[in-house]
Design an enzyme around this catalytic site. Structure first.
Site, PDB file in Angstrom:
ATOM      1  N   GLU A   1       0.845  -1.196   0.000  1.00 20.84           N
ATOM      2  CA  GLU A   1       0.000   0.000   0.000  1.00 20.84           C
ATOM      3  C   GLU A   1       0.878   1.243   0.000  1.00 20.84           C
ATOM      4  OE1 GLU A   1      -2.973   0.313   3.076  1.00 20.84           O
ATOM      5  OE2 GLU A   1      -3.336   2.405   2.595  1.00 20.84           O
TER       6      GLU A   1
ATOM      7  N   LYS B   1      -8.754 -15.038  15.753  1.00 20.37           N
ATOM      8  CA  LYS B   1      -8.923 -14.610  14.352  1.00 20.37           C
ATOM      9  C   LYS B   1     -10.365 -14.288  13.967  1.00 20.37           C
ATOM     10  CE  LYS B   1      -4.878 -17.332  13.192  1.00 20.37           C
ATOM     11  NZ  LYS B   1      -4.296 -18.480  12.563  1.00 20.37           N
TER      12      LYS B   1
ATOM     13  N   ASP C   1       1.479 -14.167  12.619  1.00 18.59           N
ATOM     14  CA  ASP C   1       0.361 -14.721  11.858  1.00 18.59           C
ATOM     15  C   ASP C   1      -0.522 -13.558  11.409  1.00 18.59           C
ATOM     16  OD1 ASP C   1      -1.918 -15.922  10.919  1.00 18.59           O
ATOM     17  OD2 ASP C   1      -1.960 -17.478  12.467  1.00 18.59           O
TER      18      ASP C   1
ATOM     19  N   HIS D   1      -2.187  10.555  -1.375  1.00 15.01           N
ATOM     20  CA  HIS D   1      -2.380   9.243  -2.021  1.00 15.01           C
ATOM     21  C   HIS D   1      -2.142   9.357  -3.518  1.00 15.01           C
ATOM     22  CE1 HIS D   1      -3.569   5.883   0.559  1.00 15.01           C
ATOM     23  NE2 HIS D   1      -3.758   6.846   1.438  1.00 15.01           N
TER      24      HIS D   1
END
Ligand code: ADP
Length: 583
Positions: free
Chosen positions: A262, A394, A470, A568
């Site tokens: 990104e 999760k 993770d 951006h």
């Protein structure tokens, strides 16, 4: 159309009656064998007729070029049957005459992309059916309305990939393609992880007809992931790592590695680090450190479930239970057991410290020990699952937001007013107002669960990927409430992030891989801390929180100053033609 179908069928072994052949037959006006018989009969009949006419003309001294109407018809029938029969035996030249141009193919029912696939198969110089499962190619998907651009070649010209030179490799690829050798067994069969990955990759390309060009194979230690990180590898994905910092946290400087694609993210975190540094740094406190696992057990009655709950929560029973639990590892230390009851079902949320490991394996082993132990006292207890989702791993869950999971950290900084103006290009009041309306009120309006922040998960995920955590645990690890307040008579900004569920480790899982371990090394938290087990993973959790603080400051400032879109456009949109770059 008929002819093309016919030639496809002819190109296949006669004995293998595939689904496609069945379909082909179904679309002919007569069964194939009858058409074949007709053409054979026609061929021999006209040959016999023409030869007898020829003999007669020679006998009567009639010129050969003088032909009657019936002879002309016979000649036409002869040519037609020749073409059919030659086509049947797969003579490419004849097929190429019969086959319409590529453009025509594209307009028919075999889509253009597929036709290229077939052409490319041929260019592999490998026998069809060995190099690639041709029947598979023939069954590729249905026509698409738009003509497709040329797909990338199936042949992998990537110098990064293997060329198979040995017969043995070629045999192995074929046996994976035809299913004789299971793909998962390659490592154990060959005893060479890299070779196994290369063979699996080639077999995959052949059986799917899709190229993996661009996915590197070389430059990775496949032995290091065996039995630990990833099964059935065919390569590895490259993610760039950028560095934000130095982050001045608790009096020490850290260069924070962030793996991301990104644009703007690293630059933004870097600006936040600068603002923190110029203001004297950030401070963090680790509030809690305990990984959780919550099995679900069932009883015949709610009363019995409640009895176990009372038993587990009775302080008298804690010591014997923790002794049983702690046998699982020299690093696992039981902290609490918290129970939730739902009718006859009981959820037992075990929390334990796990040293420098993130701790999921460790806590699960300890929980199993306790369940086995409890079975003697509660023989009617039915263990439904070692994880009953009250852990909760999760998945967004209030239990983690309220109770915490992994490391709970609060991190704060006082940003000076002139730093807010000069570095962050905004002012204290604007930041405080935006934080209240966006991170607090806006998130409340959205019914957020732990999402009272601007983009904590951006920073968490990038640091997690870089350091071998993770990444799926970013769900709860990104729970964060960002607070901003004007202090010192409104001149300066107090900013804090509170993150109750940062799940990190510096041993086990992906942390031991070369790239990830290099990033941990950069932060000074690589591996196990020998003097004080758990100190490395706790330090990493505070660095994650500090980096989130930097990210929050910078994005909130960009929003307050109305710069978000501008920056951006600058960092996310290079002047490159994106469509060209991707192709
Ligand atoms: P996890 O529980 O996070 O899945 P693993 O069980 O895969 O982690 O890895 C932890 C392993 O590392 C255990 O075998 C443990 O004995 C070992 N280990 C060595 N040093 C440490 C340490 N300082 N903290 C935690 N575990 C350690």
């Amino acid at each position: 159309m008929e002819v093309r179908r016919r030639s496809i069928a002819a190109a296949k072994p006669v004995h293998s009656k595939t689904i496609e052949e069945e379909e082909t037959h179904a679309q002919l006006p007569l069964p194939l064998y009858i058409i074949n018989a007709l053409f054979f009969t026609l061929f021999f009949t006209v040959v016999y007729y023409l030869l007898s006419r020829w003999r007669e003309k020679i006998r009567n001294s009639t010129p050969l070029h003088v032909v009657t109407l019936s002879e002309m018809v016979a000649i036409v029938a002869f040519v037609a049957s020749c073409i059919y029969l030659l086509g049947f035996f797969g003579i490419d030249f004849v097929q190429s005459i019969l086959r319409p141009s590529a453009d025509v193919w594209a307009s028919e029912d075999l889509e253009e992309e597929d036709s290229h696939v077939i052409i490319k198969d041929d260019s592999r110089n490998l026998p069809c059916g060995q190099a690639l499962d041709c029947s598979h190619v023939m069954t590729l998907p249905q026509p698409q309305p738009q003509p497709q651009p040329l797909p990338s070649l199936i042949i992998d010209h990537d110098p990064n990939t293997l060329t198979f030179t040995t017969e043995e490799d070629e045999e192995m690829i074929k046996s994976v393609v035809d299913g004789t050798t299971p793909s998962y067994s390659l490592e154990s069969k060959l005893g060479d992880c890299r070779r196994a990955a290369a063979i699996r990759r080639e077999a995959l390309q052949r059986s799917t007809g899709k190229s993996l060009h661009g996915l590197p194979l070389e430059g990775f230690d496949y032995g290091s992931i065996l039995g630990q990180c990833c099964e059935m590898p065919v390569g590895y994905v490259q993610i760039p790592v950028g560095i934000a910092g130095p982050l001045l946290l608790d009096g020490r400087e850290y260069s924070v590695p962030m793996a991301t694609t990104e644009g703007c993210l690293v630059a933004s975190a870097n600006r936040g680090c600068k603002a923190i540094h110029l203001s004297g740094g950030a401070t963090s406190v680790l509030l809690k450190d305990g990984m959780t696992r919550a099995p679900v057990v069932r009883f015949g009655s709610a009363k019995r479930a409640a009895e176990l709950k009372l038993f587990l929560e009775n302080p008298v029973n804690f010591d014997p239970l923790s002794m049983v639990f702690n046998k699982s590892s020299r690093f696992a230390r039981l902290q609490t057991i918290k129970c939730a009851i739902a009718g006859k079902n009981l959820y037992l949320r075990f929390t334990c410290s796990t040293g420098d490991a993130m701790g999921m394996n460790m806590v699960s082993k300890g929980v199993q020990n306790v369940l086995d132990f409890l079975q003697a006292e509660f023989p009617d207890m039915d263990v439904i699952g070692i994880s009953g989702n009250f852990c909760s791993d999760k998945k967004p869950a209030a239990v983690n937001w309220i109770e915490g999971r992994g490391k709970s950290v609060v991190c704060e900084a006082i940003i000076k007013g002139d730093v807010v103006r000069k570095v962050l290009k905004t002012n204290v009041d604007a930041l405080v107002e935006l934080n209240m309306l966006k991170n607090l009120t806006g998130s409340a309006m959205a019914g957020a669960l732990g999402g009272f922040n601007a983009h904590a998960s951006n920073i968490v995920t990038a640091v997690y990927i870089a350091t071998g955590q993770d990444p799926a645990q970013n769900v709860e690890s990104s729970h964060c409430i960002t607070m901003m307040e004007a202090i010192n008579d409104g001149k300066d900004l107090h900013v804090s992030v509170t993150m109750p569920s940062i799940e990190v480790g510096t041993v086990g899982g992906g942390t031991q891989l070369a790239s990830q371990s290099a990033c941990l090394n950069l932060l000074g938290v690589k591996g196990a801390n020998k003097e004080s087990p758990g100190a490395n993973s706790r330090l990493l959790a505070t660095i994650v929180a500090g980096s989130v603080l930097a990210g929050e400051l910078s994005l909130m400032s960009a929003l307050a100053a109305g710069q978000l879109v501008k920056s951006h456009m600058k960092y996310n949109r290079s002047s490159k033609d994106v469509t060209k770059a991707s192709s």
